[in-house]
Design an enzyme around this catalytic site. Structure first.
Site, short mmCIF file in Angstrom:
data_model
loop_
_atom_site.label_atom_id
_atom_site.label_comp_id
_atom_site.label_asym_id
_atom_site.label_seq_id
_atom_site.Cartn_x
_atom_site.Cartn_y
_atom_site.Cartn_z
N CYS A 163 -2.43 -6.75 -1.18
CA CYS A 163 -1.77 -5.94 -0.15
C CYS A 163 -2.75 -5.58 0.97
CB CYS A 163 -1.15 -4.67 -0.72
SG CYS A 163 0.17 -5.00 -1.87
N ASP B 161 -6.99 7.62 3.15
CA ASP B 161 -6.30 6.99 2.03
C ASP B 161 -7.27 7.01 0.85
OD1 ASP B 161 -5.46 5.23 0.10
OD2 ASP B 161 -4.88 3.63 1.48
N HIS C 163 -5.18 -1.11 3.21
CA HIS C 163 -4.04 -1.56 2.40
C HIS C 163 -2.81 -1.54 3.32
CE1 HIS C 163 -0.89 -1.12 -0.72
NE2 HIS C 163 -1.76 -1.59 -1.58
N GLN D 86 -8.11 4.69 -3.87
CA GLN D 86 -9.14 4.05 -4.71
C GLN D 86 -10.40 4.89 -4.85
OE1 GLN D 86 -8.56 1.47 -6.46
NE2 GLN D 86 -6.75 0.61 -5.48
N LYS E 151 -3.30 5.66 -10.42
CA LYS E 151 -4.63 5.06 -10.29
C LYS E 151 -5.71 5.99 -10.84
CE LYS E 151 -3.31 2.35 -6.25
NZ LYS E 151 -3.06 1.01 -6.77
N1 PLP Z 1 -4.09 2.38 -0.57
C1 PLP Z 1 -4.92 1.66 -1.32
C2 PLP Z 1 -6.35 1.53 -0.89
C3 PLP Z 1 -4.46 1.06 -2.48
O1 PLP Z 1 -5.30 0.35 -3.22
C4 PLP Z 1 -3.11 1.21 -2.84
C5 PLP Z 1 -2.58 0.54 -4.03
O2 PLP Z 1 -3.14 -0.39 -4.55
C6 PLP Z 1 -2.28 1.98 -2.03
C7 PLP Z 1 -2.80 2.55 -0.89
C8 PLP Z 1 -0.83 2.19 -2.36
O3 PLP Z 1 -0.73 2.97 -3.52
P1 PLP Z 1 0.68 3.22 -4.20
O4 PLP Z 1 1.29 1.86 -4.42
O5 PLP Z 1 0.35 3.92 -5.47
O6 PLP Z 1 1.48 4.04 -3.26
#
Ligand code: PLP
Length: 424
Positions: free
Chosen positions: A382, A218, A141, A221, A244
């Protein structure tokens, strides 16, 4: 561990549901699922973007403002003590949920994005120098790409990227070849939001540690779909987002090994993160306060604690089994739609079904689905490098949560057939 508030986590909560999982029962806990969209029942399949909230989480927020609101760690009065206890309890619940070693390793942040930025700017700026290397994967992401790019610009370090194959599996031989004594950080996504791939974190961690690199995972998900065991993953940092995992927006978690967090400089500064301040010198507070400057998102943390209680009651293993079953059912079902191409067929997947259609652009697909009450995401998610890897501008993505059932999948598939009819 110098200076940390070290409260040992004694026991993990029940992670296996004590009662049989009933998706119909679960659905009743989510009031928003009764919504009609254009006169049709809402079919919510955009869980990778954000999940809906159970009544228990909504009640926790409501009750906080009705009966418990005060600032934390400041007042001697009753309400302040109540709010402080609830806030600290939430940290303990989350530490147990993730199987951290001590609860001071859990830092409340705004979400995954802020957690990663914190590590890049605090740990990264202190320890990563010109000529060092940072490894990420090709399926990150943007929030696990851009902070490292900025750090590389600031320090002169080099960013390297593990490629993935046509199915969406990381090419681990390439990773092996990339690792060397200059590798200082490996930052990888646990579950890809664009492909659904579950990455082999334990293997990555073991290999990175063997060359002396640190590992950030990270977990945005993975946390909603599978039991997270930080001790088993053995990573150094782990980031996730409350919204999430059926909790509120604006609250998230950074886990860091206590000895690393202890040695890191603060990311932000101000109230609540200090032991003492004079005009000559400030002594920073202990963990976790050192990284929680200012009034925190108190009700967010408390309601995230309620979300974790809810997940524990359902049982993470049970949720995982249910979603795996649904993903298989959905994969088989969408393959009956002519001209549909699934993107991401990794050996291990979670929660995400992304695809393109010959008949229409993903945005048009998303719009027709919306007319049928089916909420999906259309776009680059993203994760533009993933789109570039497959040579597409965007995909349509259905992503599943614990409350989705086979009726939701059937509605999705019927709406996809309609797309073909409309654009025939
Ligand atoms: N990492 C992953 C794999 C994501 O899917 C997302 C959001 O969709 C993020 C990071 C960023 O999360 P946040 O916008 O809650 O900070």
């Amino acid at each position: 561990m110098s200076g940390s508030t070290a409260v040992k986590i004694d026991a993990r909560p029940c992670r296996q549901s004590c009662q049989a999982f009933s998706v119909e029962h679960i659905r009743k806990d989510f009031p928003i699922l009764n919504t009609l969209v254009r006169g049709k029942p809402l079919v919510y399949l955009d869980n990778a973007a954000t999940t809906q909230k159970p009544q228990a989480v909504i009640d926790a927020i409501n009750h906080y403002y009705t009966a418990q609101n005060a600032n934390v760690h400041r007042g001697v009065h009753h309400l302040s003590q109540v709010a402080t206890c609830l806030y600290d309890d939430a940290r303990q619940k989350i530490a147990a949920f993730l199987n951290a070693t001590v609860e001071c390793e859990i830092i409340f942040t705004r979400g995954t994005t802020e957690s990663i930025n914190l590590v890049a700017q605090s740990y990264g700026r202190q320890t990563i120098h010109e000529g060092d290397e940072i490894i990420i994967s090709g399926m990150e992401h943007h929030s696990n790409i851009v902070p490292w790019q900025i750090l590389c610009q600031q320090t002169g370090a080099k960013l390297r990227v593990i490629p993935f194959d046509d199915d969406g599996n990381l090419i681990m031989d390439e990773f092996d070849r990339m690792l060397n004594p200059r590798t200082k950080m490996v930052a990888v996504v646990h579950v890809s939001n664009a492909l659904g791939t579950v990455n082999p974190i334990q293997e990555i961690t073991a290999k990175a540690h063997a060359v002396g690199a640190r590992v950030l995972v990270d977990g945005a998900q993975s946390t909603p779909h599978t039991a997270i065991d930080l001790k088993a993953l053995d990573c150094d940092f782990f980031a996730c987002s409350g919204h999430k995992m059926y909790g509120p927006t604006g609250i998230g978690i950074l886990y860091g090994r206590a000895e690393l967090l202890d040695a890191m400089p603060p990311y932000q500064s101000g109230g609540d993160m200090i032991l003492s301040v004079t005009f000559d010198k400030t002594i920073y507070g202990r963990l976790p306060s050192k990284f929680e400057a200012g009034t925190p998102h108190i009700e967010g943390a408390i309601a995230l604690g309620a979300a974790v209680d809810y997940l524990n009651a359902a049982g993470m293993e049970t949720i995982h089994r249910h979603e795996q079953d649904l993903l298989q059912y959905a994969t088989d079902a969408v393959e009956t739609v002519p001209g549909l191409h699934i993107m991401g067929r990794a050996r291990e997947k979670a929660g995400v079904l992304a695809f393109t259609m010959d008949a229409a652009h993903p945005h048009d697909v998303g719009q027709i689905l919306d007319e049928e009450g089916v909420a999906v995401r259309a776009g680059h998610h993203c994760a533009q490098p993933v789109m570039q890897r497959f040579g597409v501008p965007a995909t349509t993505r259905a992503s599943f949560g614990m409350y989705n059932n086979r009726n939701d999948v059937d509605a999705l598939v019927a709406a996809l057939h309609k797309v073909n009819k409309v654009f025939a």
